[in-house]
Write an enzyme that holds these catalytic residues in place. Structure first.
Site, PDB file in Angstrom:
ATOM      1  N   ARG A   1       0.828  -1.210   0.000  1.00  0.00           N
ATOM      2  CA  ARG A   1       0.000   0.000   0.000  1.00  0.00           C
ATOM      3  C   ARG A   1       0.858   1.254   0.000  1.00  0.00           C
ATOM      4  NH1 ARG A   1      -2.339  -3.961   3.064  1.00  0.00           N
ATOM      5  NH2 ARG A   1      -1.235  -3.250   4.914  1.00  0.00           N
TER       6      ARG A   1
ATOM      7  N   GLU B   1       4.000  -6.119  13.715  1.00  0.00           N
ATOM      8  CA  GLU B   1       3.014  -6.258  14.797  1.00  0.00           C
ATOM      9  C   GLU B   1       2.536  -7.717  14.805  1.00  0.00           C
ATOM     10  OE1 GLU B   1      -0.430  -3.852  14.187  1.00  0.00           O
ATOM     11  OE2 GLU B   1      -1.216  -4.206  16.196  1.00  0.00           O
TER      12      GLU B   1
END
Ligand code: AMP
Length: 173
Positions: free
Chosen positions: A58, A95
């Site tokens: 992205r 994460e």
């Protein structure tokens, strides 16, 4: 522009406990996409930047718009195994999970100032990995940009020295 309203949020993706902030809902909304690109341009208007490094996937979309606006070279930081030429690479933890990013060595000349762009900054591990690549090649990080910041994951500890800029921050999940 109320970006919070535009950004789609998907609980428990890609695994339980993660709230996924999906910026593709910005790309399907032209006024929101235009707003984001304009704000990026404003944030770094006074910064001397020689080129843009966009992070797969992205980050490519945001970085390419900024690079074109400023007429700067755009280079891609890709997931391991995608780039055909000689690469420099760096591994890091996300994460969720582990990953390696690569950049074509010849695309990253030394003594340049790079803006590194991704969609979201969580732990800062991804951007820190690219910043390390930039510095290892003898260049400088001119700035870091993510549309979304998750400061509660303490990305400042990893990349705070680069003064990362975001358009919207979320304080918890
Ligand atoms: P980090 O390296 O921890 O800063 O993670 C940032 C990268 O992982 C970015 O490329 C994001 O696209 C992705 N990412 C991490 N956490 C999320 C999240 N909660 N929602 C959407 N994308 C995320």
């Amino acid at each position: 522009m109320d970006l919070d309203k535009v950004i789609r949020k998907i609980p428990d993706f890609p695994k339980p406990g993660i709230l996924f902030y999906d910026v593709t809902s910005i790309f399907t909304n032209p006024p929101a996409f235009r707003y984001v690109v304009n704000r990026m341009a404003e944030l770094f208007a006074l910064e001397k930047i020689d080129g843009v490094i966009a992070i797969e996937a992205r980050g490519f979309l945001l970085g390419s718009c900024f690079a074109l606006e400023r007429e700067l070279p755009l280079i891609l930081a890709r997931k391991k195994g995608k780039l055909p030429g000689k690469t420099v690479s760096e591994s890091y933890s996300l994460e969720y999970g582990e990953a390696t990013l690569e950049i074509h060595t010849e695309d990253l000349p030394s003594h340049k100032r790079w803006l590194i762009v991704d969609d979201l900054i969580a732990t800062g591990g991804t951007l820190e990995a690219v910043a390390k690549l930039v510095e290892r090649q003898g260049s400088t990080v001119a700035g870091i940009f993510g549309v979304i910041g998750l400061p509660f994951l303490n990305y400042a500890a990893r990349i705070g020295r680069y003064n990362p800029k975001t358009l919207i921050d979320y304080q918890g999940e």
